[in-house]
Structures are given as structure tokens and as C-alpha cells.
Design an enzyme around this catalytic site. Structure first.
Site, PDB file in Angstrom:
ATOM      1  N   ASN A  12       3.391  18.320 -24.104  1.00  0.00           N
ATOM      2  CA  ASN A  12       3.687  17.622 -25.352  1.00  0.00           C
ATOM      3  C   ASN A  12       2.798  18.215 -26.432  1.00  0.00           C
ATOM      4  O   ASN A  12       1.600  17.944 -26.470  1.00  0.00           O
ATOM      5  CB  ASN A  12       3.394  16.113 -25.156  1.00  0.00           C
ATOM      6  CG  ASN A  12       3.501  15.339 -26.452  1.00  0.00           C
ATOM      7  OD1 ASN A  12       4.008  15.838 -27.457  1.00  0.00           O
ATOM      8  ND2 ASN A  12       3.009  14.098 -26.436  1.00  0.00           N
ATOM      9  N   LYS A  14       2.818  17.650 -29.506  1.00  0.00           N
ATOM     10  CA  LYS A  14       2.564  16.702 -30.603  1.00  0.00           C
ATOM     11  C   LYS A  14       2.793  17.402 -31.954  1.00  0.00           C
ATOM     12  O   LYS A  14       3.618  18.304 -32.038  1.00  0.00           O
ATOM     13  CB  LYS A  14       1.163  16.115 -30.492  1.00  0.00           C
ATOM     14  CG  LYS A  14       0.874  15.576 -29.092  1.00  0.00           C
ATOM     15  CD  LYS A  14      -0.314  14.692 -29.041  1.00  0.00           C
ATOM     16  CE  LYS A  14      -0.603  14.330 -27.593  1.00  0.00           C
ATOM     17  NZ  LYS A  14      -1.575  13.269 -27.444  1.00  0.00           N
ATOM     18  N   HIS A 100       6.209   7.239 -26.391  1.00  0.00           N
ATOM     19  CA  HIS A 100       4.811   7.701 -26.274  1.00  0.00           C
ATOM     20  C   HIS A 100       3.912   6.670 -26.955  1.00  0.00           C
ATOM     21  O   HIS A 100       4.282   6.089 -27.983  1.00  0.00           O
ATOM     22  CB  HIS A 100       4.667   9.075 -26.936  1.00  0.00           C
ATOM     23  CG  HIS A 100       3.352   9.712 -26.636  1.00  0.00           C
ATOM     24  ND1 HIS A 100       2.187   9.330 -27.259  1.00  0.00           N
ATOM     25  CD2 HIS A 100       3.007  10.686 -25.755  1.00  0.00           C
ATOM     26  CE1 HIS A 100       1.182  10.056 -26.786  1.00  0.00           C
ATOM     27  NE2 HIS A 100       1.655  10.880 -25.872  1.00  0.00           N
ATOM     28  N   GLU A 102       1.480   6.947 -28.816  1.00  0.00           N
ATOM     29  CA  GLU A 102       1.173   7.214 -30.229  1.00  0.00           C
ATOM     30  C   GLU A 102       2.292   6.700 -31.126  1.00  0.00           C
ATOM     31  O   GLU A 102       2.048   6.211 -32.231  1.00  0.00           O
ATOM     32  CB  GLU A 102       0.912   8.718 -30.426  1.00  0.00           C
ATOM     33  CG  GLU A 102      -0.445   9.110 -29.848  1.00  0.00           C
ATOM     34  CD  GLU A 102      -0.579  10.556 -29.424  1.00  0.00           C
ATOM     35  OE1 GLU A 102       0.289  11.383 -29.770  1.00  0.00           O
ATOM     36  OE2 GLU A 102      -1.558  10.870 -28.721  1.00  0.00           O
ATOM     37  N   GLU A 170       0.931   6.890 -18.690  1.00  0.00           N
ATOM     38  CA  GLU A 170      -0.130   7.438 -19.533  1.00  0.00           C
ATOM     39  C   GLU A 170      -1.042   6.305 -20.005  1.00  0.00           C
ATOM     40  O   GLU A 170      -0.719   5.629 -20.994  1.00  0.00           O
ATOM     41  CB  GLU A 170       0.477   8.125 -20.765  1.00  0.00           C
ATOM     42  CG  GLU A 170       1.397   9.277 -20.438  1.00  0.00           C
ATOM     43  CD  GLU A 170       1.424  10.288 -21.567  1.00  0.00           C
ATOM     44  OE1 GLU A 170       1.032  11.425 -21.312  1.00  0.00           O
ATOM     45  OE2 GLU A 170       1.787   9.933 -22.695  1.00  0.00           O
ATOM     46  N   GLY A 176      -6.157  12.133 -24.686  1.00  0.00           N
ATOM     47  CA  GLY A 176      -6.975  12.889 -25.629  1.00  0.00           C
ATOM     48  C   GLY A 176      -8.454  12.529 -25.612  1.00  0.00           C
ATOM     49  O   GLY A 176      -9.200  12.908 -26.517  1.00  0.00           O
ATOM     50  N   SER A 214      -5.370  13.379 -20.436  1.00  0.00           N
ATOM     51  CA  SER A 214      -6.512  14.285 -20.232  1.00  0.00           C
ATOM     52  C   SER A 214      -6.387  15.140 -18.974  1.00  0.00           C
ATOM     53  O   SER A 214      -7.397  15.455 -18.334  1.00  0.00           O
ATOM     54  CB  SER A 214      -7.829  13.496 -20.229  1.00  0.00           C
ATOM     55  OG  SER A 214      -8.057  12.930 -21.508  1.00  0.00           O
TER      56      SER A 214
HETATM   57  C1  PEP Z   1      -0.148  12.945 -24.201  1.00  0.00           C
HETATM   58  O1  PEP Z   1      -0.310  12.754 -25.395  1.00  0.00           O
HETATM   59  O2  PEP Z   1       0.961  12.766 -23.693  1.00  0.00           O
HETATM   60  C2  PEP Z   1      -1.307  13.375 -23.437  1.00  0.00           C
HETATM   61  C3  PEP Z   1      -1.290  13.198 -22.145  1.00  0.00           C
HETATM   62  O3  PEP Z   1      -2.351  13.923 -24.129  1.00  0.00           O
HETATM   63  P1  PEP Z   1      -3.673  14.586 -23.503  1.00  0.00           P
HETATM   64  O4  PEP Z   1      -3.250  15.446 -22.349  1.00  0.00           O
HETATM   65  O5  PEP Z   1      -4.247  15.383 -24.618  1.00  0.00           O
HETATM   66  O6  PEP Z   1      -4.552  13.467 -23.072  1.00  0.00           O
END
Ligand code: PEP
Length: 251
Positions: A12, A14, A100, A102, A170, A176, A214
Site C-alpha cells: 500500500n 498510500k 483502511h 486511515e 491491521e 507506521g 509495521s
Molecule cells: C498500512 O498502512 O496498511 C500499513 C500496514 O502500514 P505500515 O506497514 O507502514 O505499518
């Protein structure tokens, strides 16, 4: 024992990437996947909508799939600034991320909105990757499994099958941040998700469940080997060719 579910590693991107860098990243991933010749796993990259068509063209014939990061529930109409699932498909997408955290946080997306977007994905012939996950406060209150269950029941449309649904777990606090749950915690969450899905889909045992939060080249092997984990949804680390390929290799 042979896996019955083909692992999926999804990147992703983003809101990152201008044309030159994004195409270099896409080509690097495509070259790596071509060289590896994987038949036993799928690799997907989800660039910003502005780059989808160009990225799809750049990875053509490599086996790398492309997807959107969001879609509107409607196919077309007076929705300034939005992109429909049909438009994503028209650019070469096979998947779309919906719900997601976000978008749930930034855009107020509810489970009902996420479900409508997943249905829109089906209408356009895309596979939705439905994201769910608890906040830190919910985890600390001991509500993780209840939150996941409520999000699943609210976000997964009726009639989902293993061919038409991917779920990504997630934890919001892991996205992040460099923090991750332990592998037993990931396994427990995924086992619960699969259990809940058995009430929502006919073939819950075959639905792919991704872990996201992460994931990087160093922790991927351990996290992705946790019980009931069928791949990863990767944010930051998907912006680096070697790191993303290392995660795909670990899957
Ligand atoms: C995500 O935003 O789907 C995600 C898993 O981000 P990160 O790997 O940066 O934690």
C-alpha cells in the site's frame, strides 16, 4: 503441510510517489518478481490512483497485480474528486483496499460505507481487501476480538467467498509505528477472524487473511508464519524495492 491458501503480499503505497520514482519502484518490483519466478504466491502493489494506469503498464506480463487504495460506492455520478471501482478496473486493477484505518479515521468511513465499497468492488469485478483493526485504547480495554468481530460483521457483504474477499487485520497502533503484536497475538486475532467469517461466508477456511502493521524485511518471516496468516499488507516497507521483495520472499 501444503498451504491451501496462496499467500498474497500487498503493498500500500498510500499518498506517496510521483511518476518517475513510482515507475522505477514498480519496475524494480516487477523485475524482482520475474527473477524469483514465484508460482506459489501473489504480489500486489497499490499505487495512488493517479499512477495506477502507468504502474499497471510498467508491471505488465511480470505477474505483479495492481490495486486501488479506495473507491466510491457508486459507479459514476456527481461525486467530485472520487474514483469508482469501475475506473480502477479500467486502469488495470484487480483489487481494491477498502476500510483502511486511515480512511476510517480521516474520512469518517463507517462499517456500512466500507461494506458498500466492497460491494462496489464486486460490481466492477475487483476483489476488495477489507481492512479491520483495533485502536490502542480498544486493545488496552481488552476489546480487540469484539472490535474485530463487529467490524467484520459490519463491513463484509453477504455472499462473500474466498474468491471475492481478502481480509486484512491491521491493528491501528501498529501501522507506521514500528510496533507489532506478538505472533501469538496475531495468530489469536486471525483465528478469531476466521471463526467469525465462518458465519459470514460459505468457505471461510479458504479466505485469505493478511496481517498488516509495521511489517518489514526483518520481521516478515516470523509474522507471516503465524497461524492463519496468508500474507501481508505492507505500507512503508512497500516503498523500498529490496525490502518489499524480502517480505514477499519470506511469505
Ligand atoms: C498500512 O498502512 O496498511 C500499513 C500496514 O502500514 P505500515 O506497514 O507502514 O505499518
Amino acid at each position: 503441510m501444503a498451504r491451501s491458501r496462496q499467500p498474497l503480499i500487498a503493498g500500500n503505497w498510500k499518498m506517496n510517489g510521483l511518476k518517475a520514482d513510482a515507475l522505477a519502484l514498480a519496475k524494480g518490483v516487477a523485475d524482482g518478481v520475474r527473477q524469483a519466478g514465484w508460482q506459489d504466491r501473489a504480489v500486489l502493489i497499490c499505487p495512488p490512483a493517479t499512477l495506477l494506469a502507468a504502474v499497471a503498464d510498467a508491471v505488465k506480463s511480470s505477474g505483479v497485480l495492481v490495486g486501488g487504495q479506495n473507491c466510491h460506492a457508486k459507479a459514476s455520478g456527481a461525486h467530485t474528486g472520487d474514483v469508482s471501482a469501475e475506473m480502477l478496473r479500467d486502469c488495470g486493477a484487480s483489487h481494491v483496499i477498502v476500510g483502511h484505518s486511515e480512511r476510517r479515521a480521516d474520512c469518517g468511513e463507517t462499517d456500512g460505507i466500507v461494506r458498500a465499497k466492497a460491494e462496489a468492488a464486486w460490481r466492477a469485478g475487483l476483489v476488495p481487501i477489507v481492512c479491520i483493526g483495533e485502536t490502542l485504547a480498544e486493545r488496552e480495554a481488552g476489546r480487540t476480538l469484539a472490535v474485530l468481530e463487529a467490524q467484520l460483521r459490519g463491513s463484509v457483504p453477504l455472499g462473500a467467498t474466498a474468491a471475492t474477499l481478502v481480509v486484512a487485520y491491521e491493528p491501528v497502533w501498529a501501522i507506521g509505528t514500528g510496533k507489532t503484536p506478538t505472533t501469538p497475538e496475531v495468530a489469536a486475532a486471525h483465528a478469531h477472524i476466521r471463526q467469525v467469517l465462518s458465519n459470514l461466508t460459505a468457505d471461510a477456511g479458504s479466505v485469505r487473511l493478511l496481517y498488516g502493521g509495521s511489517v518489514n524485511g526483518r520481521n516478515a518471516a516470523e509474522l507471516l508464519a503465524a497461524g492463519d496468516v496468508d500474507g501481508g499488507l505492507v505500507g512503508g516497507a512497500s516503498l523500498k524495492i529490496d525490502e518489499f521483495l524480502a517480505i514477499a520472499k519470506a511469505a
